[in-house]
Design an enzyme around this catalytic site. Structure first.
Site, PDB file in Angstrom:
ATOM      1  N   GLY A 100       0.822  -1.215   0.000  1.00 22.38           N
ATOM      2  CA  GLY A 100       0.000   0.000   0.000  1.00 22.38           C
ATOM      3  C   GLY A 100       0.853   1.260   0.000  1.00 22.38           C
ATOM      4  N   MET A 116       4.726   3.154   2.040  1.00 15.13           N
ATOM      5  CA  MET A 116       5.916   2.925   2.856  1.00 15.13           C
ATOM      6  C   MET A 116       6.348   4.203   3.564  1.00 15.13           C
ATOM      7  SD  MET A 116       8.103   0.812   3.925  1.00 15.13           S
ATOM      8  CE  MET A 116       9.321   1.346   5.112  1.00 15.13           C
ATOM      9  N   HIS A 119      -1.607   6.335   8.598  1.00 12.91           N
ATOM     10  CA  HIS A 119      -0.773   5.211   9.040  1.00 12.91           C
ATOM     11  C   HIS A 119       0.712   5.497   8.783  1.00 12.91           C
ATOM     12  CE1 HIS A 119       0.005   0.833   9.696  1.00 12.91           C
ATOM     13  NE2 HIS A 119       1.006   1.077   8.871  1.00 12.91           N
ATOM     14  N   GLU A 120       1.018   5.862   7.566  1.00 11.40           N
ATOM     15  CA  GLU A 120       2.437   6.089   7.231  1.00 11.40           C
ATOM     16  C   GLU A 120       2.981   7.283   8.007  1.00 11.40           C
ATOM     17  OE1 GLU A 120       3.527   3.588   5.864  1.00 11.40           O
ATOM     18  OE2 GLU A 120       1.671   2.841   4.971  1.00 11.40           O
ATOM     19  N   HIS A 136       3.800   6.397  11.537  1.00  7.73           N
ATOM     20  CA  HIS A 136       5.040   5.618  11.665  1.00  7.73           C
ATOM     21  C   HIS A 136       6.235   6.509  12.000  1.00  7.73           C
ATOM     22  CE1 HIS A 136       4.388   1.406  10.911  1.00  7.73           C
ATOM     23  NE2 HIS A 136       3.900   1.550   9.687  1.00  7.73           N
ATOM     24  N   GLU A 166       3.937  -2.173  13.537  1.00 10.16           N
ATOM     25  CA  GLU A 166       2.738  -2.281  12.697  1.00 10.16           C
ATOM     26  C   GLU A 166       1.454  -2.382  13.518  1.00 10.16           C
ATOM     27  OE1 GLU A 166       2.801  -1.332   9.882  1.00 10.16           O
ATOM     28  OE2 GLU A 166       4.856  -1.617   9.189  1.00 10.16           O
TER      29      GLU A 166
END
Ligand code: PHE
Ligand code: ZN
Length: 854
Positions: A259, A261, A295-296, A299, A318
């Site tokens: 999806g 990175m 989400h990314e 991170h 994750e």
């Protein structure tokens, strides 16, 4: 130079227990890239220092598919020993500078791992072990260093991690001050345009933001930019986490294995997870884009600032980051609907994995290829484990624990033990038993016995986790069971409480009732378990109508549907009128959020029914399951025929398109009702919706309804012509035909689709749009003659030779093979074996098929 060749046998499996600290640490990395499609030169200058914590002084650098041009240590040329997977050399027992120059061919990199090309643009994917295809390096996440990168190329846009330092004719220089592991390295060079924006952080620092796309996609980037700004703000407000560089770049790439990175300061995205416009993206696409951007971005703290010591700890970043993105989406758009969607995904993807030959721990103890462990278990079950922790300690203590986590471990490569220790220290709670969630595979089954007498309700809970590969015996887990009670009129008489269920069998009592209460158990899906309770259909109907917990309202509807489907499959029974009536009452309840009504109206998937039957000791018959689902939809359509048009009409949106929850919920219910209406009106309403739709949600909803009743050919053709230039939309066109194909026609359809010129099979999105979508049509996949099994195996073997990552991922389609009848078992087994024996099969694929056969 003539390097010496030696071969050391590669260990088959890598074990968590064998972890040793790196022999040398990296203090600084300087990379120069001279980009050329067939012969890119990478010059690396790396400052190494002996690691005082190391057990040995063996110097080893990973390297794969690299042509070594030269190497030196402290300026003196050396001839390293090339071994399988890297090189060794004798080095000083003191800090030294290693320099190497290698040549690589990005244009030939079809695996999309390392430095590769996509439509004339250079880009990288390094997680988990792609950096070793770029240069020789200790390519392991516990080696962290600041990077300076110089890119030489005539392409107009040259990007890397960190902050821009210098830009001149044909080159650019980047500096990333934050020590990072090599898997977070990124580089992009291409002819790109930017959607630009800004964000001022909580301490007043200005950050320039950009979403980079091809010029043709420039109109589809603004939503992603907004999503990034919302994510940055939320992480400050919810977690106190501030961004730490001057720029944040996102790049859209159409050839991408996954999806997106989270590379430091330079996130690289699959176009499918970043581009969105009302005409081309559905409401679900918008929500996915926002979720993946979040989400990314998240991170940056959970993954980048605090990274993983080794890949066994993958869920440390994750699981936590998925939990964070779930919280974010819930906060922005409503928790109930988000929770239900996440649980549907968990049920179909993770429960299935956990109940089959690919079951593994949230923290695995061994693997051959880490790339096979980017799974529902690591991601979604990992997030569930953190959600349970959150529930057990409560939001305030959770917040304190997270503050301690960031304080204590910032800049480090951490483990699951470090994570749990933080919670123990912050809350004083002993987490020894809780840790088993990380160490024990398989979905626990919880059974409930309810006894009521003299105003006292006794609940006896039993837990049992079935054996999984390599783990025959299981220990009891700590299971937070959120519970509420209703009276027989549906009024709540006990608000949500959390029971800590941690014994094999445990009794909980509640007293002070005049009448037997109705139990609402596992509210909000408080633990990733399979709940087996003997509710009556009337109790379920009552919960569906009145529970204060939206999740359990939905779940009660699903349980009713499951029950009716099981009876239809096993006993050929007619659908339960309790179910049909409950659906009607629910649908007519205007107080209920349309998005929720759409979810409740949707049947569990055929995969869910198969799992459910297997759990009940039945051999699932995919044809019978499909027939029952079709029959139940027809019954629903007839039963609701009088009310559907009114609900459908009430769901029409006049305002200009917005992907926000209120509009999206209406469209979801419009499409769900349309699907039923189409079963009785021969597609008239769907044709009308298709003709006037001005957004992809309604267009695709109408098309799906038409295809599902065997119509829509002219619309399908018009759609293909209209969207010929938009790859992401054409992916939908492929996928829809696979999902909606009548099972018996699926093979023909697959042959037709894969023969098209537009079936660019080396593009992962296009490949997945056909091959990975087959599992959404289980009765088609499981054609009794095995023809579709063979078709899938043929394509997996073919793709594996160019792109093992994507191929081995899709091979999991076969993981349920033992559930089926002996005929299908033999046919599936034969195909798995054929893949296993195919010449030149990748390590990734061979591990997958090996585990499935074991
Ligand atoms: N780390 C990425 C994410 O979940 C996923 C990913 C893994 C992408 C491996 C590419 C390769 O955010
Ligand atoms: Zn992630």
């Amino acid at each position: 130079m003539q390097p010496t060749h030696a071969t050391i046998p590669q260990p088959q499996k890598i074990y968590l227990a064998d972890y040793t600290p790196p022999a040398y640490l990296v203090r600084h990395v300087e990379l120069t890239f001279r980009l050329a499609p067939k012969a890119t030169r990478v010059i690396a200058r790396i400052q190494f220092a002996p690691n005082p914590a190391a057990h040995s002084r063996d110097f080893f650098l990973h390297g794969e598919k690299l042509k070594l041009i030269r190497a030196s240590i402290d300026g003196t040329p050396v001839q390293p020993v090339l071994v399988d997977g890297g090189l060794t050399a004798s080095v000083p027992d003191a800090p030294f500078v290693w320099e190497s120059e290698v040549e690589i061919a990005p244009i030939e990199n079809t695996a999309l791992d390392g430095l590769y090309m996509s439509n004339g643009m250079y880009c990288t994917q390094c997680e988990p072990e792609g950096f070793r295809r770029i240069t020789y390096y200790p390519d392991r996440p516990d080696v962290m260093a600041p990077f300076d990168v110089r890119i030489e190329s005539d392409l107009p846009i040259l990007l890397s991690n960190g902050n821009p330092v210098e830009r001149g004719a044909g080159y650019a220089v980047w500096h990333d001050p934050w020590p990072k592991p090599s898997y977070l390295f990124a580089l992009v060079a291409g002819d790109l345009v930017a959607e630009r924006g800004a964000f001022t952080t909580m301490s007043g620092k200005d950050v320039s933001l950009a979403v980079w796309t091809r010029a043709a996609d420039a109109d589809k980037a603004s939503f992603a930019l907004g999503a990034l700004q919302r994510s940055m703000l939320w992480d400050e407000q919810a977690y106190g986490r501030e961004y730490d560089l001057d720029v944040f770049n996102i790049v859209a790439v159409s050839d991408f294995n996954s999806g997106a990175m989270e590379n430091k300061g330079l996130n690289i995205f699959n176009t499918a997870a970043v581009l969105a416009s009302p005409a081309t993206a559905t409401d679900m696409d918008f929500q996915r884009v926002e979720g993946v951007i979040a989400h990314e971005y998240f991170h940056n703290w959970t993954g980048n600032r605090i990274t993983c010591r080794d890949w066994f700890q993958l869920s440390l970043k994750e699981g936590l980051t998925v939990f964070r993105d779930q919280q974010f989406t819930g906060d922005l758009h409503g928790h109930a609907v988000k929770r239900i969607r996440d649980v549907i995904k968990l049920h179909t993807r993770q429960f299935r994995e956990d109940g089959g030959p690919l079951a593994h721990n949230v923290r695995p103890e061994s693997f051959v290829e880490i790339s096979n462990f980017y799974t529902g278990t690591i991601y979604e079950k990992g997030a569930e484990v953190i959600r349970m922790l959150h529930r057990l300690v409560g939001p305030v203590a959770y917040g304190e624990a997270l503050d301690l986590y960031f304080d204590r471990l910032d800049g480090q490569a951490a483990t699951i033990e470090d994570w749990l220790q933080v919670f123990q220290d912050a809350t004083g709670r002993d987490l020894t038993q809780f840790k088993r969630w990380y160490q024990q595979a398989g979905t626990p089954q919880v059974s409930v016995v309810k006894e009521y007498a003299d105003g006292i309700l006794r609940l006896t809970l039993r837990q049992h986790t079935p054996p999984t590969p390599g783990q025959p015996d299981k220990l009891p887990l700590v299971i937070p069971v959120a519970i509420g009670l209703l009276d027989s009129e549906g009024r709540e008489i006990l608000a949500t409480q959390v029971l800590e269920f941690n014994q094999p069998e445990q009794c909980f009592t509640f007293s002070g009732f005049d009448d037997a209460p109705i139990v609402s158990l596992l509210r909000g899906f408080s633990a990733p378990v399979i709940l087996r309770q003997e509710n009556t259909s009337e109790e379920l109907a009552l919960l569906l109508a009145h529970d204060t917990d939206s999740f359990n309202r939905w779940d009660a509807g699903q349980q009713l549907a499951r029950r009716t489907l099981a009876a239809m499959v096993i006993d050929n029974a007619p659908p339960s009128s309790t179910y049909l009536n409950a659906m009607q009452a629910m649908l007519m309840n205007e107080a209920l959020d349309p998005a929720l009504r759409a979810l409740i109206l949707s049947l569990p998937s055929e995969e869910d029914t198969a799992q459910n039957l297997a759990l009940a000791g039945q051999i699932p018959d995919p044809d019978a399951i499909h027939a029952a689902h079709e029959a139940l939809k027809n019954h629903l359509a007839e039963h609701l025929e009088a009310v559907l048009p009114g609900v459908y009409a009430a769901m029409q949106v006049d305002a200009p398109y917005s992907p926000e929850a209120d509009q999206a919920g209406k469209r979801a219910l419009a499409n769900a009702t349309l699907a039923l209406i189409s079963r009785t009106d021969h597609g008239q309403a769907a044709e009308a919706q298709y003709a006037k739709a001005d957004n992809m949600t309604l267009t695709l909803g109408a098309l799906a309804s038409l295809l599902s009743i065997g119509r829509g050919n002219s619309q399908l053709a018009a759609f293909a012509t209209h969207w010929a230039d938009d790859k992401l939309v054409i992916d939908k066109w492929f996928a829809l035909q696979v999902t909606e194909a009548a099972p018996r026609r699926l093979l023909n359809m697959l042959n037709r689709l894969t023969a098209l010129d537009t079936f660019d099979w080396q593009n992962p999105n296009r490949f997945r749009s056909v091959l990975a979508t087959i599992s959404a049509n289980p009765a088609g996949f499981h054609q009794a003659d095995g023809s579709v099994y063979r078709f899938v195996a043929d394509w997996l073997i073919r793709l594996d030779s160019v792109n093992p990552w994507t191929a081995s991922r899709i091979s999991a389609a076969f993981d349920g093979w033992r559930r089926y009848d002996t005929g299908r078992q033999a046919l599936m087994r034969a195909q798995i074996e054929r893949i296993a024996k195919a010449p030149g099969i990748s390590r990734e694929m061979s591990e997958m098929v090996g585990r499935m056969l074991a």
